[in-house]
Design an enzyme around this catalytic site. Sequence first.
Site, PDB file in Angstrom:
ATOM      1  N   LYS A 221      35.515  41.266  58.053  1.00  0.00           N
ATOM      2  CA  LYS A 221      34.471  41.684  58.157  1.00  0.00           C
ATOM      3  C   LYS A 221      33.021  40.348  58.037  1.00  0.00           C
ATOM      4  O   LYS A 221      33.243  39.408  56.506  1.00  0.00           O
ATOM      5  CB  LYS A 221      33.481  42.527  56.700  1.00  0.00           C
ATOM      6  N   ARG A 231      20.961  47.759  58.435  1.00  0.00           N
ATOM      7  CA  ARG A 231      20.440  48.042  57.014  1.00  0.00           C
ATOM      8  C   ARG A 231      18.953  48.648  57.377  1.00  0.00           C
ATOM      9  O   ARG A 231      18.417  49.450  56.229  1.00  0.00           O
ATOM     10  CB  ARG A 231      20.200  46.602  56.860  1.00  0.00           C
ATOM     11  N   LYS A 244      24.721  37.504  52.153  1.00  0.00           N
ATOM     12  CA  LYS A 244      26.328  38.095  51.400  1.00  0.00           C
ATOM     13  C   LYS A 244      27.248  37.324  51.651  1.00  0.00           C
ATOM     14  O   LYS A 244      28.413  37.675  52.205  1.00  0.00           O
ATOM     15  CB  LYS A 244      26.533  40.048  52.739  1.00  0.00           C
ATOM     16  N   GLU A 260      42.805  37.267  55.202  1.00  0.00           N
ATOM     17  CA  GLU A 260      42.776  39.001  53.983  1.00  0.00           C
ATOM     18  C   GLU A 260      43.309  39.860  54.384  1.00  0.00           C
ATOM     19  O   GLU A 260      43.797  41.318  53.797  1.00  0.00           O
ATOM     20  CB  GLU A 260      41.234  38.856  54.789  1.00  0.00           C
ATOM     21  N   LYS A 275      34.706  43.253  62.189  1.00  0.00           N
ATOM     22  CA  LYS A 275      33.396  44.034  62.031  1.00  0.00           C
ATOM     23  C   LYS A 275      32.815  42.450  61.996  1.00  0.00           C
ATOM     24  O   LYS A 275      32.942  42.341  61.612  1.00  0.00           O
ATOM     25  CB  LYS A 275      33.140  44.373  61.468  1.00  0.00           C
ATOM     26  N   SER A 301      26.103  48.059  64.992  1.00  0.00           N
ATOM     27  CA  SER A 301      24.742  48.381  65.287  1.00  0.00           C
ATOM     28  C   SER A 301      23.198  47.474  66.482  1.00  0.00           C
ATOM     29  O   SER A 301      23.032  47.494  67.350  1.00  0.00           O
ATOM     30  CB  SER A 301      23.501  48.423  64.226  1.00  0.00           C
ATOM     31  N   TYR A 340      28.704  53.499  68.518  1.00  0.00           N
ATOM     32  CA  TYR A 340      27.295  54.819  68.343  1.00  0.00           C
ATOM     33  C   TYR A 340      27.108  55.373  69.367  1.00  0.00           C
ATOM     34  O   TYR A 340      26.271  56.493  70.092  1.00  0.00           O
ATOM     35  CB  TYR A 340      26.152  53.784  67.897  1.00  0.00           C
TER      36      TYR A 340
HETATM   37  N1  LIG Z   1      28.922  47.472  53.600  1.00  0.00           N
HETATM   38  C1  LIG Z   1      27.625  47.980  54.489  1.00  0.00           C
HETATM   39  C2  LIG Z   1      27.895  48.187  55.654  1.00  0.00           C
HETATM   40  N2  LIG Z   1      29.037  48.811  56.228  1.00  0.00           N
HETATM   41  C3  LIG Z   1      28.022  48.891  57.714  1.00  0.00           C
HETATM   42  C4  LIG Z   1      27.341  48.172  57.926  1.00  0.00           C
HETATM   43  C5  LIG Z   1      26.569  47.604  59.222  1.00  0.00           C
HETATM   44  C6  LIG Z   1      27.042  48.037  60.176  1.00  0.00           C
HETATM   45  C7  LIG Z   1      26.286  48.134  61.683  1.00  0.00           C
HETATM   46  O1  LIG Z   1      25.810  47.240  61.554  1.00  0.00           O
HETATM   47  O2  LIG Z   1      26.640  49.025  62.295  1.00  0.00           O
HETATM   48  C8  LIG Z   1      27.257  47.086  56.553  1.00  0.00           C
HETATM   49  C9  LIG Z   1      26.343  46.179  56.532  1.00  0.00           C
HETATM   50  C10 LIG Z   1      26.354  45.331  56.045  1.00  0.00           C
HETATM   51  O3  LIG Z   1      27.468  44.726  55.630  1.00  0.00           O
HETATM   52  O4  LIG Z   1      25.109  44.722  55.637  1.00  0.00           O
HETATM   53 MG   LIG Z   2      39.698  40.949  50.817  1.00  0.00          MG
END
Ligand SMILES: NCc1[nH]cc(CCC(=O)O)c1CC(=O)O
Ligand SMILES: [Mg+2]
Length: 353
Positions: A221, A231, A244, A260, A275, A301, A340
């Site tokens: 991720k 968000r 983050k 990972e 992701k 998103s 989505y």
């Molecule tokens: N743990 C949070 C999480 N779970 C899914 C998404 C994003 C999914 C998306 O953008 O559609 C996020 C956002 C983030 O890490 O800030």
């Molecule tokens: Mg890990």
Amino acid sequence: MTIPFARPRPAFPEPSGRPDVSSKLDLVQRPRRNRKAGWARELLRENTLTVADLIWPIFVMDGSEARTPVGSMPGVDRLTVDEAVREAARAAALGIPAIALFPYTDPELRTADGREALNRDNLVCRTLRAIKNEVPEIGLITDVALDPYTSHGHDGLLSSDGRILNDETVAVLVEQALVQADAGADIIAPSDMMDGRVGAIRRALDASGHLDAQILAYSAKYASAFYGPFRDAVGSSGCLKGDKLTYQMDPANGMEALREAALDIEEGADMLMVKPGLPYLDIVYRLKEAFGLPTFAYQVSGEYAMIEAAARNGWLDGEKAMMESLMAFKRAGADGILTYFAPRVAEKLARKG
Ligand SMILES: NCc1[nH]cc(CCC(=O)O)c1CC(=O)O
Ligand SMILES: [Mg+2]
């Protein structure tokens, strides 16, 4: 030189006089032959997208009989629990195998420690029970991370000097996972990127009798700008302090994703997630090649928002861009896609029969 997948090319003869424009090229292979008609393209297509490839992420909120649009995700609404049940039934009827739940938590309930995540009656748990009750045939996936519940918008616990505390966070994530599994989650999906959380969650699930609860590890991720609209949807963009980068991955790194994923598999992951999606197809491909585990990609998103925004401006054909983007995930080796677009794609595939 030999070119893989091509015949050796003979040296071109020396030109003798004027080129003969009427002459045919001396080609044995003409790849366009295989594209000459619709039936041929269908026959030779290497990958297919079916409704069984789709996981639909939905946003839930408090209240009843209501939907509120997410401004930065045109066409996507937050749903009250009863609406979510209705949409789950529609998804099941369309053949979508699973739904992923994300809560918009009342800002009043956000705290520094994100304790609402452990409330057995929180929005996610109520939605799980309601859907399990009314639509038992659909798979339910829940996100393990604290960001929908923390006042600072981070996925983990924050120390007084602003660091994300790994091991302390994992202890809370384990509890969150158990609360979700008890409420009926079929697949537990840790998206927090803390080290060691998959192993800790696996042990706790097993110890409490949830031997069948699967773990879909968000192994790779990335710290991505493409999460912006999400968000907004869960209400954390306003409160997020800083970034983050100390837990989500650097977009420059590929080998690190392999490390990972290897750790998550050792710790008990049943499935892997990459992701965002489209900008990280190389990672999808590499993880699938390296481990052969069920590997999913999240068309996040921001990816959805980009396609929708361009389509609504008339800048591209939204339907075609949607289908092409999803096919690209299949070509890269993804076993499925969180998107989505899921219900729209499912409807489109159903019309095609
Ligand atoms: N743990 C949070 C999480 N779970 C899914 C998404 C994003 C999914 C998306 O953008 O559609 C996020 C956002 C983030 O890490 O800030
Ligand atoms: Mg890990």
